[in-house]
Design an enzyme around this catalytic site. Structure first.
Site, PDB file in Angstrom:
ATOM      1  N   GLY A  58     -14.165  32.825  74.090  1.00 38.20           N
ATOM      2  CA  GLY A  58     -13.770  33.864  73.135  1.00 38.20           C
ATOM      3  C   GLY A  58     -14.478  33.812  71.792  1.00 38.20           C
ATOM      4  O   GLY A  58     -13.929  34.269  70.790  1.00 38.20           O
ATOM      5  N   ASN A 107     -17.111  35.565  70.986  1.00 35.98           N
ATOM      6  CA  ASN A 107     -17.372  36.970  70.608  1.00 35.98           C
ATOM      7  C   ASN A 107     -16.089  37.655  70.143  1.00 35.98           C
ATOM      8  O   ASN A 107     -16.123  38.460  69.209  1.00 35.98           O
ATOM      9  CB  ASN A 107     -18.008  37.730  71.772  1.00 35.98           C
ATOM     10  CG  ASN A 107     -19.500  37.498  71.836  1.00 35.98           C
ATOM     11  OD1 ASN A 107     -20.239  37.959  70.975  1.00 35.98           O
ATOM     12  ND2 ASN A 107     -19.937  36.737  72.831  1.00 35.98           N
ATOM     13  N   HIS A 127     -23.893  41.446  76.713  1.00 36.84           N
ATOM     14  CA  HIS A 127     -24.602  40.666  77.737  1.00 36.84           C
ATOM     15  C   HIS A 127     -25.712  39.869  77.049  1.00 36.84           C
ATOM     16  O   HIS A 127     -26.425  40.418  76.205  1.00 36.84           O
ATOM     17  CB  HIS A 127     -25.172  41.618  78.794  1.00 36.84           C
ATOM     18  CG  HIS A 127     -25.882  40.899  79.892  1.00 36.84           C
ATOM     19  ND1 HIS A 127     -25.201  40.237  80.896  1.00 36.84           N
ATOM     20  CD2 HIS A 127     -27.195  40.699  80.120  1.00 36.84           C
ATOM     21  CE1 HIS A 127     -26.077  39.668  81.714  1.00 36.84           C
ATOM     22  NE2 HIS A 127     -27.297  39.934  81.261  1.00 36.84           N
ATOM     23  N   ASP A 151     -23.890  45.241  84.577  1.00 29.55           N
ATOM     24  CA  ASP A 151     -24.792  45.101  83.431  1.00 29.55           C
ATOM     25  C   ASP A 151     -25.709  46.308  83.267  1.00 29.55           C
ATOM     26  O   ASP A 151     -26.903  46.184  83.009  1.00 29.55           O
ATOM     27  CB  ASP A 151     -25.610  43.805  83.539  1.00 29.55           C
ATOM     28  CG  ASP A 151     -24.706  42.577  83.486  1.00 29.55           C
ATOM     29  OD1 ASP A 151     -23.667  42.633  82.805  1.00 29.55           O
ATOM     30  OD2 ASP A 151     -25.028  41.576  84.139  1.00 29.55           O
ATOM     31  N   ALA A 195     -26.670  35.540  67.659  1.00 28.68           N
ATOM     32  CA  ALA A 195     -27.076  36.947  67.548  1.00 28.68           C
ATOM     33  C   ALA A 195     -25.996  37.857  68.131  1.00 28.68           C
ATOM     34  O   ALA A 195     -25.712  38.931  67.593  1.00 28.68           O
ATOM     35  CB  ALA A 195     -28.404  37.159  68.262  1.00 28.68           C
TER      36      ALA A 195
HETATM   37  C1  GRF Z   1     -21.365  35.540  76.048  1.00 29.64           C
HETATM   38  O1  GRF Z   1     -22.624  34.949  76.149  1.00 29.64           O
HETATM   39  C2  GRF Z   1     -21.414  36.988  76.495  1.00 29.64           C
HETATM   40  O2  GRF Z   1     -22.626  37.603  76.198  1.00 29.64           O
HETATM   41  C3  GRF Z   1     -21.250  36.867  77.974  1.00 29.64           C
HETATM   42  O3  GRF Z   1     -20.326  35.830  78.157  1.00 29.64           O
HETATM   43  C4  GRF Z   1     -20.371  34.940  77.038  1.00 29.64           C
HETATM   44  C5  GRF Z   1     -18.985  34.867  76.491  1.00 29.64           C
HETATM   45  O4  GRF Z   1     -18.866  33.933  75.453  1.00 29.64           O
HETATM   46  N1  GRF Z   1     -20.850  38.130  78.545  1.00 29.64           N
HETATM   47  P1  GRF Z   1     -17.573  33.936  74.534  1.00 29.64           P
HETATM   48  O5  GRF Z   1     -16.360  33.796  75.469  1.00 29.64           O
HETATM   49  O6  GRF Z   1     -17.531  35.217  73.779  1.00 29.64           O
HETATM   50  O7  GRF Z   1     -17.704  32.746  73.648  1.00 29.64           O
END
Ligand code: GRF
Length: 220
Positions: free
Chosen positions: A14, A16, A111, A147, A175
């Site tokens: 989590g 992001n 992604h 994707d 990023a």
């Molecule tokens: C990220 O690299 C995202 O791009 C991919 O899965 C990963 C999730 O990481 N879809 P987080 O759970 O947000 O740390």
């Protein structure tokens, strides 16, 4: 204007989600997260949401006998919470065509590659193996194919000769944390128009791309 209500789908760490939570904490950010759903009860991201006082829900896919019934439960929870935009953030389930169509143009994903290159899993490893010089990440609207879908924003991350999959993943992740809130902001500001397979952004002379080349201090 009222804030756009966002729902976030997660399965794990989590980070992001955290970037989105942090962005939404700014009083003038045009979106707010009203619900975080995880298909996995152990997802670390759930704690992040709880810490931020956001409602969470665990919908365990193993409790459903088909993809469609799981997706129906997701849809009901999102709809009940008044969600208008769904952000997938490390959500490790394939969604049905039904769900993708139902949330068409209201469902975005991040992604860790420059789509349409390197769809699927283990992308950092595959990029290093392929010897490409530039990695990156993409926020895109979700279409039924995996994707795939109109691109909202991308960031380019140069690969250095001594990168391995892990060091590259870490830099790409930084990023990601920049572009996901930026994408949500543009969507929430209603600046996005989808024409065919492409996203047009009002107020931008070109579709936004970001060059992310952190200084050594930032990386450390
Ligand atoms: C990220 O690299 C995202 O791009 C991919 O899965 C990963 C999730 O990481 N879809 P987080 O759970 O947000 O740390």
């Amino acid at each position: 204007m009222a804030k756009l209500k966002a729902g976030v789908l997660i399965s794990g760490r989590g980070s992001n989600l955290q970037a989105l939570i942090d962005a939404c904490a700014a009083p003038n950010f045009p979106a707010e997260i009203v619900l975080v759903i995880s298909n996995n009860a152990d997802a670390k991201g759930l704690e992040r949401a709880e810490r931020a006082g956001i409602e969470t829900k665990i919908i365990d896919h193993r409790a459903f006998d088909s993809r469609e019934s799981f997706d129906t439960a997701l849809d009901e929870a999102l709809t009940y919470a008044g969600v208008r935009i769904v952000c997938m953030a490390g959500f490790m389930r394939l969604l049905s065509e039904w769900f993708a169509e139902r949330w068409r143009d209201r469902l975005i994903n991040i992604h860790p590659s420059l789509l349409p290159s390197f769809r699927g899993l283990n992308v950092h490893e595959r990029m290093i193996e392929a010897g490409v010089r530039f990695a990156g990440c993409t926020v895109h609207f979700v279409r039924p194919a995996i994707d795939e879908g109109p691109i909202v924003i991308q960031a380019v991350v140069p690969i250095s000769p001594d990168d391995d999959a892990e060091s590259l993943a870490q830099r790409v992740l930084k990023a990601e944390h920049r572009i996901y809130p930026a994408a949500l902001k543009m969507v929430a500001e209603r600046r996005i128009r989808i024409v065919g397979d492409k996203v047009w952004i009002s107020g931008a002379t070109a579709e936004p791309g970001v060059m992310y080349n952190p200084s050594p201090e930032e990386e450390g």
